[in-house]
Motif scaffolding. Structure first.
Motif, short mmCIF file in Angstrom:
data_model
loop_
_atom_site.label_atom_id
_atom_site.label_comp_id
_atom_site.label_asym_id
_atom_site.label_seq_id
_atom_site.Cartn_x
_atom_site.Cartn_y
_atom_site.Cartn_z
N VAL A 1 79.24 113.22 28.99
CA VAL A 1 79.07 114.98 28.93
C VAL A 1 79.30 116.30 29.92
O VAL A 1 80.16 116.93 30.06
CB VAL A 1 77.82 115.36 27.88
CG1 VAL A 1 76.98 116.53 27.68
CG2 VAL A 1 78.22 114.20 26.16
N GLY A 2 78.66 114.83 31.29
CA GLY A 2 78.64 115.93 32.32
C GLY A 2 79.85 115.39 32.90
O GLY A 2 80.32 116.81 33.19
N ALA A 3 80.91 114.88 32.54
CA ALA A 3 82.50 114.59 33.40
C ALA A 3 83.13 115.45 32.45
O ALA A 3 84.26 116.57 32.65
CB ALA A 3 82.83 113.01 33.07
N ALA A 4 83.16 115.75 31.47
CA ALA A 4 83.62 116.75 30.29
C ALA A 4 83.22 118.33 31.13
O ALA A 4 84.14 118.99 30.68
CB ALA A 4 83.62 115.95 28.56
N ALA A 5 82.21 118.80 30.81
CA ALA A 5 81.86 119.60 31.17
C ALA A 5 82.10 120.08 32.17
O ALA A 5 82.60 121.29 31.94
CB ALA A 5 80.25 119.84 31.06
N PHE B 1 80.54 128.15 25.85
CA PHE B 1 81.61 127.57 25.25
C PHE B 1 80.63 126.21 26.38
O PHE B 1 81.51 125.24 25.29
CB PHE B 1 82.83 127.55 26.40
CG PHE B 1 83.73 128.91 26.24
CD1 PHE B 1 83.75 129.44 25.25
CD2 PHE B 1 83.88 129.59 27.05
CE1 PHE B 1 84.87 129.96 24.35
CE2 PHE B 1 84.81 130.71 26.82
CZ PHE B 1 85.28 130.68 25.34
N SER B 2 79.83 126.29 27.18
CA SER B 2 79.08 124.79 27.11
C SER B 2 78.52 124.12 26.33
O SER B 2 78.57 122.80 26.05
CB SER B 2 78.22 125.03 28.91
OG SER B 2 79.29 125.68 30.37
N VAL B 3 77.41 125.31 26.15
CA VAL B 3 77.46 124.20 24.64
C VAL B 3 78.18 123.76 23.80
O VAL B 3 77.89 122.34 23.39
CB VAL B 3 76.05 125.14 23.93
CG1 VAL B 3 75.65 124.71 22.77
CG2 VAL B 3 74.72 125.60 24.97
N TRP C 1 73.35 106.77 28.87
CA TRP C 1 73.75 106.83 30.10
C TRP C 1 74.90 107.14 30.07
O TRP C 1 75.83 107.67 30.98
CB TRP C 1 73.12 105.50 31.39
CG TRP C 1 74.32 104.82 31.16
CD1 TRP C 1 73.76 103.12 30.19
CD2 TRP C 1 75.40 103.97 31.43
NE1 TRP C 1 74.42 102.66 29.87
CE2 TRP C 1 75.91 102.92 30.45
CE3 TRP C 1 76.82 105.07 31.65
CZ2 TRP C 1 76.73 102.15 30.87
CZ3 TRP C 1 77.60 103.92 32.17
CH2 TRP C 1 77.95 102.90 31.16
N VAL C 2 75.92 106.80 29.01
CA VAL C 2 77.29 106.77 28.59
C VAL C 2 77.52 108.90 27.97
O VAL C 2 77.79 109.13 28.57
CB VAL C 2 77.53 106.10 27.63
CG1 VAL C 2 79.18 106.22 26.90
CG2 VAL C 2 77.65 104.41 27.58
N TYR C 3 77.05 108.44 27.63
CA TYR C 3 76.22 109.59 26.88
C TYR C 3 76.19 110.85 27.83
O TYR C 3 77.19 112.41 28.20
CB TYR C 3 75.17 110.07 26.55
CG TYR C 3 75.70 110.26 24.53
CD1 TYR C 3 75.85 110.81 23.97
CD2 TYR C 3 74.42 108.82 23.91
CE1 TYR C 3 76.40 110.33 22.46
CE2 TYR C 3 74.75 109.00 22.73
CZ TYR C 3 75.39 109.85 22.54
OH TYR C 3 75.54 108.80 20.36
N ILE C 4 75.61 110.94 29.34
CA ILE C 4 74.78 111.68 30.61
C ILE C 4 76.14 111.64 31.25
O ILE C 4 76.53 112.78 31.83
CB ILE C 4 74.09 111.27 30.91
CG1 ILE C 4 72.64 111.27 30.30
CG2 ILE C 4 73.85 111.23 32.93
CD1 ILE C 4 71.32 110.55 31.40
N VAL C 5 76.78 110.54 31.69
CA VAL C 5 78.18 110.68 32.14
C VAL C 5 79.57 111.49 31.48
O VAL C 5 79.94 112.32 32.42
CB VAL C 5 78.83 108.96 32.62
CG1 VAL C 5 79.42 109.18 32.77
CG2 VAL C 5 77.26 108.18 33.80
#
Length: 128
Positions: free
Chosen positions: A94-98, A66-68, A88-92
């Motif tokens: 994607v991290g927030a969505a996960a 699910f996380s992948v 940095w936008v991807y990291i923030v």
């Protein structure tokens, strides 16, 4: 709510695999301190929700899948809808969505483990 007529609908509604009426989780997903709490057995048919000790350790593999999927979908959406933003936008995002999807991923990974490997089949006569 009425009883789901199929195991797929009962799974999506996080209901007992045996009677399709009892709830698998005691608290709502947005109750962040108790979102993973499951009763020991179904309140309707008394089906045990943990068939053996450590049963849900296998759910971590389903949760990983699910996380992948969350990472991949969020990244593709960012790429096409935001025009390939900075790293940095991807990291923030994607991290927030996960992080936001963690309670649901955990719940559905446990429910899938119980439905697929719990050795329980639907018995409509047990529903009240």
């Amino acid at each position: 709510m009425s009883q789901p007529t199929s195991s797929t609908l009962a799974l999506l509604d996080l209901r007992c695999p045996r009677c399709h009426q009892g709830k698998l989780f005691s608290h709502p997903a947005y109750h962040l301190t108790k979102f993973a709490h499951m009763p020991e057995s179904c309140p309707v048919c008394q089906q045990a929700f943990e068939p053996e000790p450590g049963f849900y350790f296998g759910a971590m593999f389903v949760s990983y899948a699910f996380s992948v999927a969350i990472f991949a979908i969020t990244s593709v959406l960012l790429y096409y809808l935001a025009g390939d933003p900075a790293l940095w936008v991807y990291i923030v995002v994607v991290g927030a969505a996960a992080t936001a999807c963690t309670p649901l991923a955990l719940r559905y990974s446990r429910a899938l483990m119980l439905y697929w490997f719990g050795g329980v089949s639907y018995r409509p006569e047990l529903a009240k």
